[in-house]
Design a protein around this motif. Structure first.
Motif, short mmCIF file in Angstrom:
data_model
loop_
_atom_site.label_atom_id
_atom_site.label_comp_id
_atom_site.label_asym_id
_atom_site.label_seq_id
_atom_site.Cartn_x
_atom_site.Cartn_y
_atom_site.Cartn_z
N GLN A 80 -4.40 6.04 5.40
CA GLN A 80 -4.97 5.43 4.25
C GLN A 80 -4.80 4.06 4.25
O GLN A 80 -5.42 3.02 4.09
CB GLN A 80 -4.64 5.77 2.80
N ALA A 123 0.86 -1.08 -0.04
CA ALA A 123 0.12 -0.01 0.17
C ALA A 123 0.87 1.20 0.05
O ALA A 123 0.59 2.18 -0.52
CB ALA A 123 -0.94 0.00 1.13
N VAL A 124 1.87 1.03 0.64
CA VAL A 124 2.77 2.39 1.04
C VAL A 124 3.62 2.70 -0.45
O VAL A 124 3.53 3.81 -1.06
CB VAL A 124 3.81 2.42 1.98
N VAL A 125 3.83 1.45 -1.09
CA VAL A 125 4.69 1.72 -2.22
C VAL A 125 3.84 2.35 -3.13
O VAL A 125 4.11 3.25 -4.14
CB VAL A 125 5.07 0.30 -2.64
N LEU A 126 2.25 1.94 -3.22
CA LEU A 126 1.50 2.63 -4.21
C LEU A 126 1.19 3.87 -3.96
O LEU A 126 0.39 4.57 -4.55
CB LEU A 126 0.40 1.66 -4.28
N GLY A 127 1.82 4.54 -2.79
CA GLY A 127 1.61 6.19 -2.55
C GLY A 127 0.66 6.32 -1.42
O GLY A 127 0.12 7.38 -1.23
N ALA A 128 -0.01 5.22 -0.70
CA ALA A 128 -0.97 5.39 0.28
C ALA A 128 -0.40 6.22 1.73
O ALA A 128 0.77 5.77 1.81
CB ALA A 128 -1.57 4.34 0.68
N SER A 129 -0.91 6.96 2.26
CA SER A 129 -0.46 7.55 3.51
C SER A 129 -0.59 6.37 4.63
O SER A 129 -1.45 5.54 4.18
CB SER A 129 -1.29 8.87 3.66
N GLY A 130 0.12 6.94 5.64
CA GLY A 130 -0.15 5.86 6.84
C GLY A 130 -1.60 5.71 7.26
O GLY A 130 -1.99 4.66 7.59
N HIS A 142 -7.63 1.26 5.02
CA HIS A 142 -8.04 0.47 3.97
C HIS A 142 -7.61 -0.89 3.78
O HIS A 142 -7.98 -1.83 3.34
CB HIS A 142 -7.72 1.31 2.38
#
Lengths: 362, 307
Positions: B210, B201-208, B214
């Motif tokens: 998010q 998720a983080v690599v895909l650009g999600a914030s902490g 999610h």
């Protein structure tokens, strides 16, 4: 986009995962990081992605320092060995995730996201699975979805951590050539980690062989296979026979066999290790007047068009097996049977003088 | 799911040899891992007798005693102003303690399951501490710290803050006693799930946030609910720790369990049992919810082929 890694080092407690590693990944190439487990290849990939921070050294993307950039700002696509799909989301939601979490300003409209996701699902040939959940898919399908998900955010580089490691042999081969074709179409700078030398040699433009946190050799698949830089690379890439030999003024001796090695003309009374690939060993029934090593056949294994022979040299007390590969045609011609005595001769060998014994596998 | 292992190793060794009964030409084979009928029946019987004596009879007697003097007495007992105030206080305490422990439980489980840090084992041990310390001792700790003769007592008195023998003390004691429930439920769950999904998720650009909302939260929601229900049951039923810090002021610092005790000590049995029956009902509702969640969770896993 090119990637440059400058003298990265990383410790995990007392274990050194990376030891002053420098590497250049050219724009648009498909590079394989190859090495045994614990060689630091996954750590290197994770440092490039930003999932791990190095103790020292730099990572440059397109010449710009990205060492202190957060993962989410690096614009990399990452594919995990065990897919890491979001289990509570459908396939569509999985692929759309990277677009949906963007801040409103940069987020494409709903229709745009839908189109893009469906296009990607079409690209990985799984558009008919959009409404399923990850657990309903096979391993190979999951990995293709993981790839589509990584590509959805239009990353500048694609990083794959043992992408086919958890798949069975057949699916693995299919996905391998599929990845190669995909890369040829998209030309996105890609780095993938593998411990499977066949996979690395078959798929990559260039191969980086790693061992114990260091890079042993970088080169095209042909280069690293035909001209291994050192005994480690020799032993790691493909099957190889090891002979202990003496070296003196351009000549080497393995037992009674004398070989010309003009590249070692300077050598004076050295102990050397000689490597010979199984398919570069000639097998004869008679000595034909030339120097050759006498050996006994202990095992015959016929695999498709190739016959593998396991031999033991006649005066070898420790009975180290010597492997030779000959064509089925040649095998029929010679009419070999188990237990017979034959003569073997290396067609080509590589010598490594004065290599420390402790660093060898056998 | 794991099949219950057959008990009594000594019996099992006897029974591993297959016993055959020649009967009318047919051979009945007994499964090697099954005990003979008499053993099974007596074990089940024993368990039933035990359950009846120690669980069902007391439970039924609570309701019997509560309703013995008729519905009016029952209703009067639970609508008595002191009882109503005790019920309100109990609900208030649970309403504070459960959310606090939700936050703490998630934070602690997240830290333990997803990160490596020094002192991790100490944290795990500390989370378990309330389970191993007697609740009365937990209460006493707070009296020692916040009480008039305690460390912070003089300072609190100076600033006119009341913690011991007031609602804040009751809340503190309850929170302490119920700390392990949610964290204990989540730690093994989150550890089993690993960190790959969050990394993806983080690599895909999600914030902490998010990533948590999610990815992490949907994966732990059943465990979270389960922990919250157990935590709530304990928060409402806690007696020992609360008894020490409450001061038993009627209509002000009495929770339901304390109210029951006071009524009982005043020989007001009908009223005591009436209020107790409410707590018993709470227990039954908790059990029902817990079973429902376990059932739903299993369905959920089956549906995902994760059995």
């Amino acid at each position: 986009m090119s990637i440059e890694v400058i003298s990265l080092s990383k410790q995990f407690g007392t274990f050194t995962a990376l030891h002053d590693v420098s590497l250049q990944v050219h724009s648009g190439e498909l590079l394989a990081l190859l090495g045994p487990s614990g060689s630091g290849k996954t750590t290197l990939l994770r440092v490039i992605a930003g999932l791990e921070t190095a103790d020292s050294g730099q990572v440059l993307f397109h010449g710009e320092d990205a060492t202190d950039q957060h993962v989410r700002d690096r614009q990399v696509g990452f594919v995990f060995q065990h897919y890491a799909l979001f289990r509570n989301m459908t396939i569509f939601q999985n692929v759309a995730f990277g677009l949906n979490v963007r801040p409103k300003k940069f987020r494409p409209s709903k229709e745009e996201i839908h189109d893009r996701v469906m296009k990607l699902l079409h690209l990985v040939q799984l558009d008919w699975l959009a409404d399923r959940y990850p657990h309903q898919l096979s391993g190979g399908q999951r990995q293709r979805i993981a790839l589509a998900r990584a590509l959805a955010v239009e990353p500048k580089v694609l990083l794959l951590d043992e992408p086919f490691g958890a798949l069975d042999a057949k699916v693995r081969k299919e996905l391998r050539s599929w990845l190669r074709r995909l890369h040829d179409d998209m030309h996105i700078t890609s780095v993938f980690v593998t411990h499977d030398q066949e996979e690395a040699l078959e798929v990559a433009d260039r191969v980086v062989v790693m061992n114990e946190g260091r890079i042993e050799q970088v080169g095209t698949p042909d280069e690293v296979y035909d001209q291994p830089a050192n005994p480690f690379v020799y032993e790691f890439l493909g099957n190889v026979n090891l002979f202990h030999s003496r070296l003196h003024r351009g000549r080497a001796w393995i037992g009674d066999l004398e070989v010309d090695v003009p590249e070692h003309a300077e050598a004076e009374e050295l102990v050397a290790i000689a490597y010979v690939r199984p398919h570069e060993i000639e097998v004869e029934r008679t000595q034909n007047g030339e120097a050759a090593l006498a050996a006994q056949i202990v095992h015959i294994l016929s695999v498709g068009p190739i016959v593998r022979l396991e031999l033991v040299r006649e005066n070898d007390k420790e009975r180290h097996p010597v492997h030779a590969e000959i064509s089925k045609e040649r095998f029929r011609e010679l009419q070999l049977t188990k237990g017979e005595k034959v003569f073997i001769k290396p067609r080509r060998l590589d010598l490594f003088p004065n290599y420390p014994q402790s660093q060898l596998k056998h | 799911m794991v099949e219950p292992a057959p008990q009594h190793a000594s019996l099992r060794t006897i029974m591993t040899t297959t016993i055959t009964f020649p009967l009318a030409g047919k051979t009945f084979r007994q499964r090697a891992t099954q005990e003979p009928v008499w053993v099974r029946r007596s074990l089940i019987g024993l368990a039933l007798v035990f359950l009846t004596l120690f669980l069902f009879v007391p439970l039924i007697s609570v309701f019997y005693e509560a309703l013995k003097k008729g519905m009016e007495v029952y209703v009067a007992a639970i609508t008595d102003p002191d009882a109503v105030s005790a019920i309100k206080l109990t609900l208030l305490v649970a309403a504070i303690a459960v959310p606090l422990n939700l936050i703490f439980g998630i934070a602690a489980a997240w830290a333990i399951a997803k990160f490596e840090f020094r002192g991790k084992n100490l944290l795990i041990t500390l989370i378990d501490l309330p389970f191993s310390v007697s609740p009365v001792v937990s209460g006493l700790i707070y009296v020692l710290v916040f009480g008039l003769q305690g460390w912070l007592g003089p300072w609190l008195a100076e600033h006119d803050l009341k913690i011991i023998f007031a609602v804040p003390g009751i809340v503190l004691a309850t929170v302490f006693v119920t700390v392990p429930f949610i964290a204990r439920e989540l730690i093994p769950l989150m550890q089993a799930q690993g960190t790959e999904e969050e990394e993806a998720a983080v690599v895909l650009g999600a914030s902490g946030w998010q990533t948590f909302y999610h990815v992490t939260l949907p994966n732990i929601k059943w465990g979270l609910l389960y922990g919250a229900i157990l935590c709530n049951a304990r928060a409402m039923g806690e007696f020992g720790a609360v008894s020490v810090v409450s001061g038993h002021i009627r209509g002000s610092t009495n929770t339901m369990p304390l109210h029951v005790e006071i009524l009982y000590n005043e020989y007001n049995f009908a009223a005591a049992f009436a209020v107790a029956s409410l707590l018993a009902l709470l227990a039954l509702v908790t059990l029902a919810l817990k079973t429902l969640i376990e059932f739903r969770n299993k369905q959920h896993q089956k549906q995902r082929g994760l059995e």
